[in-house]
Design a protein around this motif. Sequence first.
Motif, PDB file in Angstrom:
ATOM      1  N   TYR A 181       0.861  -1.176   0.000  1.00 24.84           N
ATOM      2  CA  TYR A 181       0.000   0.000   0.000  1.00 24.84           C
ATOM      3  C   TYR A 181       0.891   1.218   0.000  1.00 24.84           C
ATOM      4  N   LYS A 194      -8.718 -10.633   1.539  1.00 28.22           N
ATOM      5  CA  LYS A 194      -9.330  -9.742   0.541  1.00 28.22           C
ATOM      6  C   LYS A 194      -8.782 -10.022  -0.851  1.00 28.22           C
ATOM      7  N   LEU A 225     -11.350  -8.783  -3.666  1.00 25.28           N
ATOM      8  CA  LEU A 225     -11.703  -7.413  -3.297  1.00 25.28           C
ATOM      9  C   LEU A 225     -10.534  -6.479  -3.505  1.00 25.28           C
ATOM     10  N   VAL A 226      -9.347  -6.997  -3.305  1.00 20.48           N
ATOM     11  CA  VAL A 226      -8.159  -6.167  -3.383  1.00 20.48           C
ATOM     12  C   VAL A 226      -7.241  -6.737  -4.443  1.00 20.48           C
ATOM     13  N   ARG A 249     -13.414 -11.390 -10.713  1.00 23.24           N
ATOM     14  CA  ARG A 249     -14.764 -11.467 -10.148  1.00 23.24           C
ATOM     15  C   ARG A 249     -15.784 -12.068 -11.123  1.00 23.24           C
ATOM     16  N   ALA A 259     -18.736 -14.362 -12.335  1.00 24.30           N
ATOM     17  CA  ALA A 259     -19.940 -14.737 -11.591  1.00 24.30           C
ATOM     18  C   ALA A 259     -19.812 -16.161 -11.043  1.00 24.30           C
ATOM     19  N   LEU A 263     -17.775 -16.067  -7.892  1.00 24.15           N
ATOM     20  CA  LEU A 263     -18.457 -15.444  -6.763  1.00 24.15           C
ATOM     21  C   LEU A 263     -19.584 -16.312  -6.216  1.00 24.15           C
ATOM     22  N   LYS A 291     -18.189  -6.286   9.740  1.00 20.63           N
ATOM     23  CA  LYS A 291     -19.027  -5.615   8.753  1.00 20.63           C
ATOM     24  C   LYS A 291     -20.276  -6.446   8.564  1.00 20.63           C
ATOM     25  N   TYR A 308     -28.387 -14.878  -6.088  1.00 13.46           N
ATOM     26  CA  TYR A 308     -27.692 -16.139  -6.352  1.00 13.46           C
ATOM     27  C   TYR A 308     -28.544 -17.127  -7.144  1.00 13.46           C
ATOM     28  N   GLY A 367     -16.507   0.316   4.336  1.00 16.14           N
ATOM     29  CA  GLY A 367     -15.922  -0.916   3.807  1.00 16.14           C
ATOM     30  C   GLY A 367     -16.957  -1.948   3.397  1.00 16.14           C
ATOM     31  N   THR A 368     -18.244  -1.579   3.397  1.00 14.34           N
ATOM     32  CA  THR A 368     -19.257  -2.566   3.028  1.00 14.34           C
ATOM     33  C   THR A 368     -19.403  -2.701   1.515  1.00 14.34           C
ATOM     34  N   ASP A 418     -17.391  -4.150   0.012  1.00 14.25           N
ATOM     35  CA  ASP A 418     -16.980  -5.557  -0.070  1.00 14.25           C
ATOM     36  C   ASP A 418     -18.152  -6.457  -0.442  1.00 14.25           C
ATOM     37  N   PHE A 419     -19.275  -6.263   0.255  1.00 14.68           N
ATOM     38  CA  PHE A 419     -20.407  -7.166   0.054  1.00 14.68           C
ATOM     39  C   PHE A 419     -20.989  -7.012  -1.352  1.00 14.68           C
ATOM     40  N   LEU A 455     -19.211  -6.131  -4.009  1.00 14.55           N
ATOM     41  CA  LEU A 455     -18.247  -6.728  -4.935  1.00 14.55           C
ATOM     42  C   LEU A 455     -18.270  -8.254  -4.860  1.00 14.55           C
ATOM     43  N   LEU A 456     -18.745  -8.791  -3.737  1.00 17.20           N
ATOM     44  CA  LEU A 456     -18.749 -10.249  -3.573  1.00 17.20           C
ATOM     45  C   LEU A 456     -19.955 -10.906  -4.237  1.00 17.20           C
ATOM     46  N   LYS A 457     -20.935 -10.098  -4.638  1.00 15.09           N
ATOM     47  CA  LYS A 457     -22.144 -10.667  -5.218  1.00 15.09           C
ATOM     48  C   LYS A 457     -21.953 -10.936  -6.716  1.00 15.09           C
ATOM     49  N   PRO A 458     -22.483 -12.056  -7.185  1.00 11.73           N
ATOM     50  CA  PRO A 458     -22.346 -12.369  -8.609  1.00 11.73           C
ATOM     51  C   PRO A 458     -23.314 -11.553  -9.472  1.00 11.73           C
ATOM     52  N   VAL A 459     -23.308 -10.239  -9.249  1.00 12.24           N
ATOM     53  CA  VAL A 459     -24.162  -9.322 -10.003  1.00 12.24           C
ATOM     54  C   VAL A 459     -23.261  -8.162 -10.388  1.00 12.24           C
ATOM     55  N   ALA A 490     -21.473  -5.063 -10.401  1.00  8.63           N
ATOM     56  CA  ALA A 490     -21.382  -4.156  -9.248  1.00  8.63           C
ATOM     57  C   ALA A 490     -21.875  -2.758  -9.604  1.00  8.63           C
ATOM     58  N   TRP A 497     -25.621  -2.740  -9.495  1.00  5.47           N
ATOM     59  CA  TRP A 497     -26.064  -2.777  -8.089  1.00  5.47           C
ATOM     60  C   TRP A 497     -25.945  -1.400  -7.458  1.00  5.47           C
ATOM     61  N   LEU A 518     -11.418   0.292  -9.134  1.00  8.37           N
ATOM     62  CA  LEU A 518     -11.445  -0.824  -8.182  1.00  8.37           C
ATOM     63  C   LEU A 518     -10.048  -1.335  -7.849  1.00  8.37           C
ATOM     64  N   TYR A 525      -9.136   0.240  -4.733  1.00  5.26           N
ATOM     65  CA  TYR A 525     -10.000   0.042  -3.562  1.00  5.26           C
ATOM     66  C   TYR A 525      -9.221  -0.750  -2.517  1.00  5.26           C
ATOM     67  N   THR A 526      -9.146  -0.190  -1.308  1.00  6.28           N
ATOM     68  CA  THR A 526      -8.392  -0.893  -0.282  1.00  6.28           C
ATOM     69  C   THR A 526      -9.312  -1.500   0.751  1.00  6.28           C
ATOM     70  N   SER A 527     -10.614  -1.213   0.652  1.00  6.19           N
ATOM     71  CA  SER A 527     -11.578  -1.834   1.545  1.00  6.19           C
ATOM     72  C   SER A 527     -11.288  -1.453   2.989  1.00  6.19           C
TER      73      SER A 527
END
Lengths: 347, 260
Positions: A22, A77, A82-83, A100, A102, A105, A115, A135, B94-95, B97-98, B100-104, B106, B109, B252, B255-257
């Motif tokens: 970072y 992450k 995410l990172v 990412r 689908a 995920l 969180k 999903y 930092g939410t 994250d959630f 970005l984690l969804k298979p939709v 982003a 969304w 992205l 993005y450091t979350s």
Amino acid sequence: MSQRPTAAGDPVIVVDRLTKHYRVADKDPGVLGTLRHFVRRKHRVIEAVKSVSFDIAPGEIVGFLGPNGAGKTTTLKMLTGLVHPTAGSVRVAGHDPFRRAARFLEDITLVMGQKQQLIWDLPTLDSLRINAAVYRIPPAEVRPRIDRLAEMLSIGDVLAQPVRKLSLGQRMKAELLAALLHRPSIVFLDEPTLGLDVNAQTAVRAFLREYNAEVGATILLTSHYMADITALCERVLLVHDGALVYDGALADLVERFAPYREVEVELEHPVEREVLAAVAEIDTFEGRVVRWLVPRDALTQVVARALETLPVHDLRVSDPPIEQIIGRLFDGRFEGSAAPPTHPPAA
Amino acid sequence: MRRLARLIGLFWSTAVAGEMEYRVNFALAVLSSAGGLLGALFGLSLFFGDTDRFAGWSWLQALVVLGVFTLLDGLTSTLLVPNLGRIVRHVRMGTLDFVLLKPVDAQLWLSTRDFSPWGLPDVLLGLGLVIWAGVRLSVSPTQALLALVPTVASCVILYSLWFVLATMSIWFVKIHNVTEVLKALVAAGRYPMSAYPAAYRVFFTLVVPVAFLTTVPAETFIGRGQPAWIVGSVLLALLLFAASRAFFRFALRFYTSASS
């Protein structure tokens, strides 16, 4: 020596020399510092994760240990996309997480103790409805899945209450339910029992073990509570300062870093300290209870001497608590260990 | 596609369910929309004074521009403003994250998750104004249909500019004031472009595409649309939309979350 336990199948997670830097700007305090910060920034690079390599087989439950700021969360992450890694590579279920896809995920989940994804003002069921749509869970299957998970977590009765009305323990369980509704085969958990009371911690652990058995899921979790790790994980990854310092069985960790045992004796009647010190070096001595720390190879000898020379009422031999071992490790002193501390797996 | 429609339906129904608790708020929103529109009408009437033509626009034609503006303003309050607030909150807590984690997707969304019914009175008033003026100007149905093309393009342009600004939250985190920039931008489209001095016109067309937001749809609606401008607004919309997606993907990487 401490090879990781071999599990069947190709690894589902492959991490190779993963690195994350970072870039942060430091600011001196005060007005002058602020001005200088505005005009010309001093940048500094923080190496959060340094060339970490490991792999994990399907169905394994692996504990990720390390003090705050060791790089556990950053690694998680990167594993979940995410990172973006600075260098090195990650493959999770055959995917590059940061793309990412689908399919990827749908295969994973990340639960974070700090969180929450549930909608604060609405009942859990509303959030679950959204997740079911996200999903693509067939409508006929949603209810049975919720019921099954709610039964395993024993929170069926609170799902219709607004999330803000739930206790911390109930909320964490509801978060787990929401995170696992799509039955991911790879589960990442970051401090899932944070702040929970002992009962709730035990319940979450039992649930994770049951989920692992039922779905055959691979689980990687970080925790501050050693009990989480000892209850769930046969294998641990130990990170310190961004580097992997140990990868292997939990039992071997104890042997490697704490090659001594605790011998505790309860005496029939009080005895002079000198007599006790003659048996071995005293660790603690209070009333009629005395404890020695004894190297493994001297154990039988010490126990024999104690039984011979002392009025022993009760005698116990145990491993020192793992918290102590880890704590000592993270103090930066890898003492008490005959073997070199660093033990990354062969690349 | 069906899944996305269902998902957006769920998003909006949960959002509206929360907001519908507050009935007084709804009455106030209607009042404020009506008040805003009355103010704008008064401002516009000052331009016209005694004459019934101003800068090449008749009163009714200028009302069409005002109607398109009110419509866009309503869409901004309905979707852009609440979702921007949510994006900033996501990055700060930092939410994200959630999401970005969804298979939709982003971006989809983040752009549709929230929905505030308080902008709807503006949307309806704007539409009403356009239709009322259109009837009096005897706009033909084909013209009205053709005007849909630059209108949709103008919505896409506004959305793309907004999303690029919202994405900057990943670096700068607190960017609520972007809303003000955006509102000011759209506000410039309240009057026909030709009402502005030449230098402003160039600025509002080439630098920030305000001309495409209101004037081009209105011109098409009243039958003064030039094919080049209509095609231009569609191309610009496509270009800006693609740019907003590329920019988000680029952002992205940084993005450091927010720490956990």
